[in-house]
Design an enzyme around this catalytic site. Structure first.
Site, PDB file in Angstrom:
ATOM      1  CD  GLU A  54      -7.555  -9.870  -3.861  1.00 35.35           C
ATOM      2  OE1 GLU A  54      -8.588  -9.857  -3.033  1.00 35.35           O
ATOM      3  OE2 GLU A  54      -6.625 -10.438  -3.612  1.00 35.35           O
ATOM      4  CG  HIS A 104      -4.782  -6.572  -0.353  1.00 38.20           C
ATOM      5  ND1 HIS A 104      -6.132  -6.911   0.336  1.00 38.20           N
ATOM      6  CD2 HIS A 104      -4.974  -7.420  -1.581  1.00 38.20           C
ATOM      7  CE1 HIS A 104      -6.824  -7.906  -0.178  1.00 38.20           C
ATOM      8  NE2 HIS A 104      -6.463  -7.862  -1.372  1.00 38.20           N
ATOM      9  CE1 TYR A 142      -8.721  -3.840  -0.068  1.00 38.10           C
ATOM     10  CE2 TYR A 142      -8.194  -1.778  -1.249  1.00 38.10           C
ATOM     11  CZ  TYR A 142      -7.862  -2.867  -0.338  1.00 38.10           C
ATOM     12  OH  TYR A 142      -6.340  -2.926   0.076  1.00 38.10           O
ATOM     13  NE  ARG A 160      -5.363 -13.245   4.767  1.00 38.45           N
ATOM     14  CZ  ARG A 160      -6.213 -12.552   4.740  1.00 38.45           C
ATOM     15  NH1 ARG A 160      -6.268 -11.453   3.631  1.00 38.45           N
ATOM     16  NH2 ARG A 160      -7.540 -12.165   5.557  1.00 38.45           N
ATOM     17  NE  ARG A 213      -2.255  -6.016   7.211  1.00 40.78           N
ATOM     18  CZ  ARG A 213      -2.842  -6.732   6.611  1.00 40.78           C
ATOM     19  NH1 ARG A 213      -3.408  -7.862   7.445  1.00 40.78           N
ATOM     20  NH2 ARG A 213      -3.654  -6.584   5.648  1.00 40.78           N
ATOM     21  CG  ASN A 257      -3.796  -3.075   6.458  1.00 43.03           C
ATOM     22  OD1 ASN A 257      -3.711  -2.653   5.187  1.00 43.03           O
ATOM     23  ND2 ASN A 257      -4.692  -3.823   7.108  1.00 43.03           N
ATOM     24  CG  PHE A 279     -13.847  -0.406   6.141  1.00 41.11           C
ATOM     25  CD1 PHE A 279     -13.323  -1.115   5.055  1.00 41.11           C
ATOM     26  CD2 PHE A 279     -14.660  -1.383   6.856  1.00 41.11           C
ATOM     27  CE1 PHE A 279     -13.173  -2.424   4.658  1.00 41.11           C
ATOM     28  CE2 PHE A 279     -14.751  -2.844   6.808  1.00 41.11           C
ATOM     29  CZ  PHE A 279     -13.974  -3.280   5.752  1.00 41.11           C
ATOM     30  CB  THR A 334      -7.214  -6.618   9.184  1.00 45.34           C
ATOM     31  OG1 THR A 334      -7.654  -7.811   8.568  1.00 45.34           O
ATOM     32  CG2 THR A 334      -7.572  -5.605   8.411  1.00 45.34           C
ATOM     33  CE  LYS A 352      -3.868  -2.493   2.209  1.00 50.04           C
ATOM     34  NZ  LYS A 352      -5.117  -2.074   3.246  1.00 50.04           N
TER      35      LYS A 352
HETATM   36  P1  CMP Z   1      -6.921  -5.138   3.493  1.00 49.72           P
HETATM   37  O1  CMP Z   1      -6.324  -6.563   3.885  1.00 49.72           O
HETATM   38  O2  CMP Z   1      -6.451  -4.519   2.191  1.00 49.72           O
HETATM   39  O3  CMP Z   1      -8.474  -5.617   3.071  1.00 49.72           O
HETATM   40  C1  CMP Z   1      -9.294  -4.716   3.384  1.00 49.72           C
HETATM   41  C2  CMP Z   1      -8.954  -3.306   3.952  1.00 49.72           C
HETATM   42  O4  CMP Z   1     -10.114  -2.643   4.493  1.00 49.72           O
HETATM   43  C3  CMP Z   1      -8.032  -3.880   5.156  1.00 49.72           C
HETATM   44  O5  CMP Z   1      -6.997  -4.377   4.709  1.00 49.72           O
HETATM   45  C4  CMP Z   1      -7.918  -2.392   5.819  1.00 49.72           C
HETATM   46  O6  CMP Z   1      -6.952  -1.680   5.401  1.00 49.72           O
HETATM   47  C5  CMP Z   1      -9.355  -1.705   5.513  1.00 49.72           C
HETATM   48  N1  CMP Z   1     -10.345  -1.463   6.501  1.00 49.72           N
HETATM   49  C6  CMP Z   1     -10.416  -0.223   7.070  1.00 49.72           C
HETATM   50  N2  CMP Z   1     -11.211  -0.362   8.145  1.00 49.72           N
HETATM   51  C7  CMP Z   1     -11.388  -1.385   8.325  1.00 49.72           C
HETATM   52  C8  CMP Z   1     -12.377  -2.124   9.410  1.00 49.72           C
HETATM   53  N3  CMP Z   1     -12.891  -1.749  10.414  1.00 49.72           N
HETATM   54  N4  CMP Z   1     -12.393  -3.714   9.240  1.00 49.72           N
HETATM   55  C9  CMP Z   1     -11.604  -4.333   8.241  1.00 49.72           C
HETATM   56  N5  CMP Z   1     -10.791  -3.640   7.433  1.00 49.72           N
HETATM   57  C10 CMP Z   1     -10.816  -2.447   7.443  1.00 49.72           C
END
Ligand code: CMP
Length: 138
Positions: free
Chosen positions: A127, A116, A50, A86, A103, A113, A58, A92, A10
Site C-alpha cells: 500500500e 484506512h 483496494y 488498527r 471510527r 469510515n 462493495f 471497520t 479518507k
Molecule cells: P477499509 O479499512 O478502507 O478497507 C476496505 C473498505 O471497504 C472498508 O474500510 C470500508 O470502507 C469499505 N466497505 C464498504 N462496505 C464494506 C463491507 N460490507 N464490509 C467491509 N468493508 C466495506
C-alpha cells in the site's frame, strides 16, 4: 518490534476538518510520522489500494467514492505499529466500532469510515508503494 504502517485519511476526514484530530491520536499514542502528504485519488490508485476486495459487492462503490477526492496518506512508525493503529481506529463499521476509537467516536458511514490502515507488514509494503517513492521513506 518497531515497524511501519500505512494510513490513509479518507475524503470525509478532510471535508470535516478531522485530520488534526485523527493525526493527534496517533501522535499522542507515541507513533512517529515518517511521511505524509495530500493526494488526489485516481481510479487506478483506488483500485490498486483496494485490489484485495476486487469482486466483493462493495468494491465498485468503494472505488467510486474515493476516486477524484483528496485524501491524506501517511507512514507511521512505532512498536507494533500495524496492530496499534488498527486498534486505535476501531472496527471497520463505525456502528460497531468501540467508543474511544477513531471510527467509534467520529464516524458513521461504512464506506467513508474516515481512515484506512494496513492490516499486515505485507499490506504496508504494497500500500505504501502506491503513494510513496522509496526515497520518501528513508
Ligand atoms: P477499509 O479499512 O478502507 O478497507 C476496505 C473498505 O471497504 C472498508 O474500510 C470500508 O470502507 C469499505 N466497505 C464498504 N462496505 C464494506 C463491507 N460490507 N464490509 C467491509 N468493508 C466495506
Amino acid at each position: 518490534m518497531t515497524e511501519r504502517t500505512f494510513v490513509m485519511l479518507k475524503p470525509s476526514a478532510l471535508e470535516r476538518g478531522l485530520v488534526g484530530e485523527i493525526l493527534g491520536r496517533f501522535e499522542r499514542k507515541g507513533l512517529k510520522l515518517v511521511a505524509m502528504k495530500t493526494v488526489l485519488m485516481t481510479r487506478d490508485r483506488a483500485e490498486e489500494l483496494y485490489s484485495v476486495h476486487k469482486g466483493k459487492h462493495f468494491f465498485d462503490d468503494l472505488v467510486s467514492r474515493m476516486t477524484g477526492q483528496r485524501v491524506v496518506v501517511m507512514v507511521l512508525e512505532g512498536r507494533s505499529a500495524v496492530s496499534v493503529v488498527r486498534r486505535l481506529i476501531g472496527a471497520t463499521d463505525p456502528v460497531s466500532a468501540d467508543p474511544g476509537t477513531v471510527r467509534g467516536d467520529l464516524g458513521l458511514d461504512l464506506t467513508d469510515n474516515l481512515v484506512h490502515a494496513s492490516d499486515s507488514g505485507e499490506s504496508f509494503e504494497r500500500e505504501s508503494s502506491i503513494f510513496f517513492q522509496p526515497s520518501e521513506l528513508l
